[in-house]
Motif scaffolding. Structure first.
Motif, PDB file in Angstrom:
ATOM      1  N   VAL A   1      28.330 105.141   6.907  1.00  0.00           N
ATOM      2  CA  VAL A   1      27.745 103.983   6.224  1.00  0.00           C
ATOM      3  C   VAL A   1      26.680 103.432   7.163  1.00  0.00           C
ATOM      4  O   VAL A   1      26.952 103.190   8.340  1.00  0.00           O
ATOM      5  N   LYS A   2      25.456 103.244   6.629  1.00  0.00           N
ATOM      6  CA  LYS A   2      24.359 102.752   7.460  1.00  0.00           C
ATOM      7  C   LYS A   2      23.922 101.372   7.002  1.00  0.00           C
ATOM      8  O   LYS A   2      24.053 101.001   5.831  1.00  0.00           O
ATOM      9  N   LEU A   3      23.385 100.605   7.952  1.00  0.00           N
ATOM     10  CA  LEU A   3      22.815  99.284   7.693  1.00  0.00           C
ATOM     11  C   LEU A   3      21.648  99.150   8.646  1.00  0.00           C
ATOM     12  O   LEU A   3      21.823  99.271   9.866  1.00  0.00           O
TER      13      LEU A   3
ATOM     14  N   GLY B   1      12.568 113.436  11.538  1.00  0.00           N
ATOM     15  CA  GLY B   1      13.931 113.900  11.320  1.00  0.00           C
ATOM     16  C   GLY B   1      14.631 112.943  10.382  1.00  0.00           C
ATOM     17  O   GLY B   1      14.093 111.894  10.023  1.00  0.00           O
ATOM     18  N   ASN B   2      15.851 113.299   9.993  1.00  0.00           N
ATOM     19  CA  ASN B   2      16.569 112.522   8.990  1.00  0.00           C
ATOM     20  C   ASN B   2      18.074 112.687   9.188  1.00  0.00           C
ATOM     21  O   ASN B   2      18.531 113.740   9.613  1.00  0.00           O
ATOM     22  N   MET B   3      18.815 111.666   8.862  1.00  0.00           N
ATOM     23  CA  MET B   3      20.281 111.739   8.848  1.00  0.00           C
ATOM     24  C   MET B   3      20.835 111.433   7.463  1.00  0.00           C
ATOM     25  O   MET B   3      22.032 111.491   7.249  1.00  0.00           O
ATOM     26  N   TRP B   4      19.981 111.071   6.540  1.00  0.00           N
ATOM     27  CA  TRP B   4      20.384 110.651   5.199  1.00  0.00           C
ATOM     28  C   TRP B   4      20.342 111.868   4.292  1.00  0.00           C
ATOM     29  O   TRP B   4      19.280 112.406   4.006  1.00  0.00           O
ATOM     30  N   GLY B   5      21.497 112.352   3.859  1.00  0.00           N
ATOM     31  CA  GLY B   5      21.556 113.577   3.069  1.00  0.00           C
ATOM     32  C   GLY B   5      21.786 114.781   3.954  1.00  0.00           C
ATOM     33  O   GLY B   5      22.234 114.659   5.095  1.00  0.00           O
TER      34      GLY B   5
ATOM     35  N   ILE C   1      16.077  95.360   4.423  1.00  0.00           N
ATOM     36  CA  ILE C   1      17.400  95.642   4.957  1.00  0.00           C
ATOM     37  C   ILE C   1      18.002  96.633   3.972  1.00  0.00           C
ATOM     38  O   ILE C   1      18.045  96.359   2.768  1.00  0.00           O
ATOM     39  N   VAL C   2      18.426  97.781   4.460  1.00  0.00           N
ATOM     40  CA  VAL C   2      18.985  98.815   3.587  1.00  0.00           C
ATOM     41  C   VAL C   2      20.404  99.129   4.038  1.00  0.00           C
ATOM     42  O   VAL C   2      20.654  99.343   5.220  1.00  0.00           O
ATOM     43  N   MET C   3      21.308  99.139   3.073  1.00  0.00           N
ATOM     44  CA  MET C   3      22.686  99.553   3.335  1.00  0.00           C
ATOM     45  C   MET C   3      22.977 100.717   2.413  1.00  0.00           C
ATOM     46  O   MET C   3      22.629 100.688   1.219  1.00  0.00           O
ATOM     47  N   GLY C   4      23.579 101.775   2.964  1.00  0.00           N
ATOM     48  CA  GLY C   4      23.891 102.952   2.155  1.00  0.00           C
ATOM     49  C   GLY C   4      25.131 103.656   2.669  1.00  0.00           C
ATOM     50  O   GLY C   4      25.548 103.474   3.807  1.00  0.00           O
ATOM     51  N   ARG C   5      25.697 104.463   1.778  1.00  0.00           N
ATOM     52  CA  ARG C   5      26.928 105.198   2.082  1.00  0.00           C
ATOM     53  C   ARG C   5      26.686 106.669   1.817  1.00  0.00           C
ATOM     54  O   ARG C   5      26.062 107.040   0.819  1.00  0.00           O
ATOM     55  N   GLU C   6      27.185 107.505   2.713  1.00  0.00           N
ATOM     56  CA  GLU C   6      27.062 108.956   2.556  1.00  0.00           C
ATOM     57  C   GLU C   6      28.436 109.586   2.721  1.00  0.00           C
ATOM     58  O   GLU C   6      29.177 109.253   3.641  1.00  0.00           O
ATOM     59  N   GLU C   7      28.759 110.501   1.805  1.00  0.00           N
ATOM     60  CA  GLU C   7      30.004 111.257   1.887  1.00  0.00           C
ATOM     61  C   GLU C   7      29.734 112.651   1.356  1.00  0.00           C
ATOM     62  O   GLU C   7      29.219 112.805   0.253  1.00  0.00           O
ATOM     63  N   GLY C   8      30.048 113.678   2.150  1.00  0.00           N
ATOM     64  CA  GLY C   8      29.769 115.049   1.751  1.00  0.00           C
ATOM     65  C   GLY C   8      28.286 115.290   1.526  1.00  0.00           C
ATOM     66  O   GLY C   8      27.897 116.041   0.629  1.00  0.00           O
ATOM     67  N   ASP C   9      27.439 114.648   2.326  1.00  0.00           N
ATOM     68  CA  ASP C   9      25.982 114.708   2.223  1.00  0.00           C
ATOM     69  C   ASP C   9      25.439 114.126   0.925  1.00  0.00           C
ATOM     70  O   ASP C   9      24.256 114.234   0.638  1.00  0.00           O
ATOM     71  N   LYS C  10      26.292 113.486   0.131  1.00  0.00           N
ATOM     72  CA  LYS C  10      25.836 112.792  -1.072  1.00  0.00           C
ATOM     73  C   LYS C  10      25.625 111.329  -0.706  1.00  0.00           C
ATOM     74  O   LYS C  10      26.537 110.670  -0.201  1.00  0.00           O
ATOM     75  N   THR C  11      24.428 110.836  -0.971  1.00  0.00           N
ATOM     76  CA  THR C  11      24.050 109.492  -0.553  1.00  0.00           C
ATOM     77  C   THR C  11      24.075 108.518  -1.732  1.00  0.00           C
ATOM     78  O   THR C  11      23.837 108.896  -2.876  1.00  0.00           O
ATOM     79  N   ARG C  12      24.369 107.260  -1.393  1.00  0.00           N
ATOM     80  CA  ARG C  12      24.361 106.205  -2.412  1.00  0.00           C
ATOM     81  C   ARG C  12      23.868 104.913  -1.767  1.00  0.00           C
ATOM     82  O   ARG C  12      24.505 104.385  -0.854  1.00  0.00           O
ATOM     83  N   PRO C  13      22.727 104.397  -2.246  1.00  0.00           N
ATOM     84  CA  PRO C  13      22.289 103.091  -1.755  1.00  0.00           C
ATOM     85  C   PRO C  13      23.260 102.006  -2.219  1.00  0.00           C
ATOM     86  O   PRO C  13      23.742 102.040  -3.349  1.00  0.00           O
TER      87      PRO C  13
END
Length: 167
Positions: free
Chosen positions: A65-67, A11-15, A78-90
């Motif tokens: 925002v994930k870390l 499963g996935n939560m990114w996107g 270690i990965v940090m990323g931001r998601e807004e409106g299903d658009k992801t950005r590392p």
């Protein structure tokens, strides 16, 4: 006694997929929604590409925002990323040779900074900075997310030392 153990499943939560099975949520008290520190220790040995265990400042499946600890191209990071409106950005991908890490997010107004350190370290290392995503009326929650595992792998992540406080 060692903490919460969670199976890392497919499963996935990114996107846009938003089909992870192990997503834990805890509301952020109103007095901490714009001034908070949250930290946790994660022990996990990811082996499948993008397999991960994350601390997340969460508004919805499409805004967070994930870390966390994640594997990419055979290397743990270690990965940090931001998601807004299903658009992801590392925001950051930092090589990390370890199976246990302490993760920390500091929120001040709309600014969010992510940090990490080895369990035996005293000083935090900054992973990255961003702003909290547009919430669309949602209130923030703290989330622990475990996903991109392989079905039947029997791989577990252990989470301990959860702390949520006003600095």
């Amino acid at each position: 006694d060692a903490g919460i153990q969670v199976l890392v499943e497919p499963g996935n939560m990114w996107g846009p997929a938003n089909d992870a099975k192990n997503v834990l949520l805890r509301p952020v008290p109103e007095v901490m929604r714009t001034n908070a520190e949250v930290s946790v220790q994660v022990a996990h040995k990811p082996q499948n590409r993008w397999e991960q265990a994350n601390l997340v400042w969460y508004y919805s499946d499409s805004a967070m925002v994930k870390l966390g600890l994640e594997i990419e191209n055979g290397k743990t990071n270690i990965v940090m990323g931001r998601e807004e409106g299903d658009k992801t950005r590392p925001i950051a991908i930092i090589p990390y040779a370890g199976e246990a890490v302490q993760l920390r997010m500091v929120v001040r107004g709309e600014d969010l900074t992510g940090y990490f350190r080895r369990p035996d370290a005293k000083e935090w290392t900054e992973a990255g900075k961003t702003t909290t995503p547009a919430a669309g009326g949602s209130t923030p929650q703290i989330s622990l997310q475990f996903y991109q595992g392989v079905a039947g792998s029997n791989r577990w992540a252990t989470v301990s030392g959860f702390r949520l406080a006003a600095p």
